[in-house]
Scaffold this active site. Structure first.
Site, short mmCIF file in Angstrom:
data_model
loop_
_atom_site.label_atom_id
_atom_site.label_comp_id
_atom_site.label_asym_id
_atom_site.label_seq_id
_atom_site.Cartn_x
_atom_site.Cartn_y
_atom_site.Cartn_z
N ARG A 226 1.79 -2.96 1.21
CA ARG A 226 0.81 -1.85 1.71
C ARG A 226 1.47 -0.60 1.38
NH1 ARG A 226 -3.29 -4.42 4.19
NH2 ARG A 226 -2.53 -6.33 5.41
N ASP A 227 0.44 0.26 0.74
CA ASP A 227 0.77 1.65 0.47
C ASP A 227 1.25 2.23 1.63
OD1 ASP A 227 -0.19 3.66 -2.20
OD2 ASP A 227 0.39 4.54 -0.28
N ASN B 102 -3.12 3.86 -12.52
CA ASN B 102 -3.04 5.16 -12.96
C ASN B 102 -2.02 5.45 -14.04
OD1 ASN B 102 -4.88 6.30 -11.06
ND2 ASN B 102 -3.41 6.41 -9.41
N VAL C 5 4.55 7.23 -9.45
CA VAL C 5 5.72 6.59 -9.49
C VAL C 5 5.73 5.76 -10.53
CG1 VAL C 5 6.85 4.53 -8.14
CG2 VAL C 5 5.52 6.29 -6.94
N HIS D 187 1.96 -0.21 -11.41
CA HIS D 187 1.42 -0.88 -10.07
C HIS D 187 -0.15 -0.73 -10.11
CE1 HIS D 187 2.27 3.45 -9.63
NE2 HIS D 187 1.24 3.59 -8.95
P1 5GP Z 1 0.45 6.50 -8.24
O1 5GP Z 1 0.09 8.04 -7.70
O2 5GP Z 1 1.71 6.30 -9.08
O3 5GP Z 1 -0.57 5.94 -8.80
O4 5GP Z 1 0.60 5.79 -7.07
C1 5GP Z 1 1.70 5.48 -6.36
C2 5GP Z 1 1.57 5.20 -4.68
O5 5GP Z 1 2.80 4.97 -4.22
C3 5GP Z 1 0.89 6.17 -3.89
O6 5GP Z 1 -0.43 6.04 -3.31
C4 5GP Z 1 1.79 6.43 -2.76
O7 5GP Z 1 1.48 6.56 -1.68
C5 5GP Z 1 2.64 4.98 -2.83
N1 5GP Z 1 4.14 5.18 -2.37
C6 5GP Z 1 5.02 6.27 -2.65
N2 5GP Z 1 6.26 5.77 -2.02
C7 5GP Z 1 6.06 4.76 -1.45
C8 5GP Z 1 6.99 3.66 -0.58
O8 5GP Z 1 8.07 4.30 -0.52
N3 5GP Z 1 6.57 2.89 -0.15
C9 5GP Z 1 5.14 2.41 -0.25
N4 5GP Z 1 4.75 1.32 0.63
N5 5GP Z 1 4.30 3.09 -0.94
C10 5GP Z 1 4.74 4.35 -1.60
#
Ligand code: 5GP
Ligand code: ZN
Length: 113
Positions: free
Chosen positions: A30-31, A86, A95, A99
């Site tokens: 889960r996010d 993304n 990140v 994902h």
């Molecule tokens: P992006 O913006 O790279 O597509 O998505 C990265 C996602 O990772 C974001 O929705 C953010 O909330 C999630 N995220 C960042 N750090 C963590 C973490 O430590 N644990 C979890 N479960 N999600 C994270």
């Protein structure tokens, strides 16, 4: 790099997360900042920076198949959901470990911002 990467550390269970599915190659959790009632991230356990760096044909298909199975499990498959990857700065990637977002449980707007 893979050693300190946040999602590699989550995949190794060094950083706690709420795991919803796992197989030999993938993990789903889960996010931490959910943007919808269901917001789950599906990652390969082996580090890949972004979609640009996927060098094989079946990885993203496997990730998508796992998303569909989770959507069914979460009860959002029939009403609908969104899967998003993304990529890099313009795509909003924050990140840099590949994902797939699975979002659902509410009506989602389009086009995205
Ligand atoms: P992006 O913006 O790279 O597509 O998505 C990265 C996602 O990772 C974001 O929705 C953010 O909330 C999630 N995220 C960042 N750090 C963590 C973490 O430590 N644990 C979890 N479960 N999600 C994270
Ligand atoms: Zn990584």
């Amino acid at each position: 790099m893979a050693n300190s990467c946040l999602f590699c550390r989550i995949a190794r269970h060094e950083i706690p997360s709420t795991v919803v599915a796992e197989d030999e190659r993938l993990m789903a959790f889960r996010d931490v900042h959910p943007q919808a009632p269901t917001h789950i991230l599906i990652i390969p356990k082996a580090h890949v920076d972004s979609l640009n760096d996927v060098g094989e044909f079946d990885l993203v298909g496997r990730m998508t198949r796992m998303a569909v199975a989770i959507a069914e499990q979460e009860g959002i498959a029939r009403r609908g959901y969104r899967t998003v990857i993304n990529t890099n700065a313009d795509g909003g990637q924050t990140v840099f470990h590949l994902h797939l977002h699975l979002l659902g449980g509410r009506s989602l707007g389009w086009p995205p911002g």
